[in-house]
Design a protein around this motif. Structure first.
Motif, short mmCIF file in Angstrom:
data_model
loop_
_atom_site.label_atom_id
_atom_site.label_comp_id
_atom_site.label_asym_id
_atom_site.label_seq_id
_atom_site.Cartn_x
_atom_site.Cartn_y
_atom_site.Cartn_z
N CYS A 93 56.28 15.24 35.22
CA CYS A 93 56.55 16.15 34.10
C CYS A 93 56.01 17.54 34.41
N PHE A 94 56.49 18.49 33.64
CA PHE A 94 55.95 19.85 33.65
C PHE A 94 55.19 20.02 32.34
N PHE A 95 54.12 20.81 32.38
CA PHE A 95 53.36 21.06 31.16
C PHE A 95 52.57 22.35 31.31
N HIS A 96 52.02 22.83 30.20
CA HIS A 96 51.17 24.02 30.19
C HIS A 96 49.75 23.60 29.88
N GLN A 97 48.81 24.23 30.51
CA GLN A 97 47.40 23.98 30.24
C GLN A 97 46.72 25.35 30.15
N GLY A 98 46.49 25.76 28.92
CA GLY A 98 45.93 27.10 28.73
C GLY A 98 46.91 28.14 29.23
N ARG A 99 46.46 28.97 30.15
CA ARG A 99 47.34 30.02 30.71
C ARG A 99 47.98 29.60 32.03
N MET A 100 48.03 28.28 32.25
CA MET A 100 48.56 27.74 33.50
C MET A 100 49.87 26.97 33.27
N ALA A 101 50.79 27.11 34.20
CA ALA A 101 52.00 26.29 34.24
C ALA A 101 51.72 25.18 35.25
N CYS A 102 52.00 23.94 34.87
CA CYS A 102 51.60 22.81 35.71
C CYS A 102 52.75 21.84 35.95
N VAL A 103 52.62 21.10 37.03
CA VAL A 103 53.53 20.00 37.33
C VAL A 103 52.66 18.80 37.70
N ARG A 104 53.02 17.64 37.17
CA ARG A 104 52.34 16.38 37.54
C ARG A 104 53.24 15.66 38.53
N ILE A 105 52.65 15.28 39.65
CA ILE A 105 53.38 14.65 40.74
C ILE A 105 52.80 13.25 40.97
N ALA A 106 53.68 12.28 41.16
CA ALA A 106 53.26 10.92 41.48
C ALA A 106 53.86 10.54 42.83
N CYS A 107 53.05 9.94 43.68
CA CYS A 107 53.49 9.53 45.01
C CYS A 107 53.14 8.05 45.19
N VAL A 108 54.02 7.33 45.85
CA VAL A 108 53.80 5.91 46.11
C VAL A 108 53.87 5.71 47.62
N PHE A 109 52.91 4.96 48.14
CA PHE A 109 52.81 4.75 49.58
C PHE A 109 52.61 3.28 49.88
N GLY A 110 52.93 2.92 51.11
CA GLY A 110 52.78 1.54 51.57
C GLY A 110 54.09 0.79 51.45
N GLU A 111 54.25 -0.20 52.31
CA GLU A 111 55.49 -0.95 52.35
C GLU A 111 55.75 -1.69 51.03
N CYS A 112 54.71 -2.14 50.39
CA CYS A 112 54.83 -2.84 49.10
C CYS A 112 54.39 -1.96 47.94
N CYS A 113 54.40 -0.64 48.13
CA CYS A 113 53.96 0.30 47.09
C CYS A 113 52.55 -0.02 46.61
N ASP A 114 51.66 -0.26 47.56
CA ASP A 114 50.29 -0.67 47.25
C ASP A 114 49.40 0.47 46.79
N VAL A 115 49.84 1.72 47.01
CA VAL A 115 49.01 2.87 46.66
C VAL A 115 49.85 3.85 45.85
N ARG A 116 49.31 4.27 44.73
CA ARG A 116 49.94 5.31 43.91
C ARG A 116 48.92 6.43 43.72
N ILE A 117 49.34 7.64 44.03
CA ILE A 117 48.49 8.81 43.87
C ILE A 117 49.21 9.77 42.92
N THR A 118 48.51 10.20 41.91
CA THR A 118 49.06 11.16 40.94
C THR A 118 48.16 12.38 40.92
N PHE A 119 48.77 13.56 40.97
CA PHE A 119 47.98 14.78 40.93
C PHE A 119 48.76 15.88 40.24
N ASP A 120 48.02 16.88 39.77
CA ASP A 120 48.61 18.04 39.11
C ASP A 120 48.45 19.26 40.00
N ILE A 121 49.45 20.11 39.96
CA ILE A 121 49.35 21.44 40.57
C ILE A 121 49.59 22.43 39.44
N CYS A 122 48.64 23.32 39.21
CA CYS A 122 48.76 24.32 38.16
C CYS A 122 48.69 25.71 38.78
#
Length: 131
Positions: A93-122
């Motif tokens: 999703c996209f969102f605002h945080q104070g005076r920042m424009a942000c995007v939340r990104i989710a990534c899945v890794f591993g052959e069986c999707c064993d790892v999920r990493i979620t992070f924001d870039i603002c």
């Protein structure tokens, strides 16, 4: 309604206890995919994540690529962000945080999707065409 039966075969009943054992074995085999029999998929997934995400952030050293990402976040352009972040990741999703424009990104890794990493870039707010 008439029903025509052309051939009927006699089916033998299996011994109940042997049928139960074979069904349990088939369920165990069928419920797990072959990739889940490896040692620890999470370790391999973390290694894959490390490599992919370091490549992602290394490409952001380029001023052109960084400007493209900033513009895409400010303009909420999902396609551009997903093109930049690669195939293992997607925009949540996209969102605002104070005076920042942000995007939340989710990534899945591993052959069986064993790892999920979620992070924001603002990034600081600004006109999305301000380049």
């Amino acid at each position: 309604m008439k029903m025509n039966v052309k051939s009927v075969q006699k089916v033998q009943k299996k011994n109940r206890s042997s049928a139960k054992v074979s069904n349990d074995m088939q369920m165990q085999r069928g419920s797990r995919s072959s990739c889940c029999h490896r040692r620890d998929g999470a370790v391999e997934g973390i290694q894959e994540a490390g490599q992919d995400l370091s490549e992602l952030f290394c490409q952001l050293r380029s001023p052109e690529t960084a400007a493209k990402l900033v513009r895409a976040i400010r303009c909420r352009n999902r396609k551009v962000v997903e093109d930049l972040i690669g195939q293992n990741c997607h925009v949540v999703c996209f969102f605002h945080q104070g005076r920042m424009a942000c995007v939340r990104i989710a990534c899945v890794f591993g052959e069986c999707c064993d790892v999920r990493i979620t992070f924001d870039i603002c990034v600081s707010m600004g006109n999305c065409n301000n380049f």
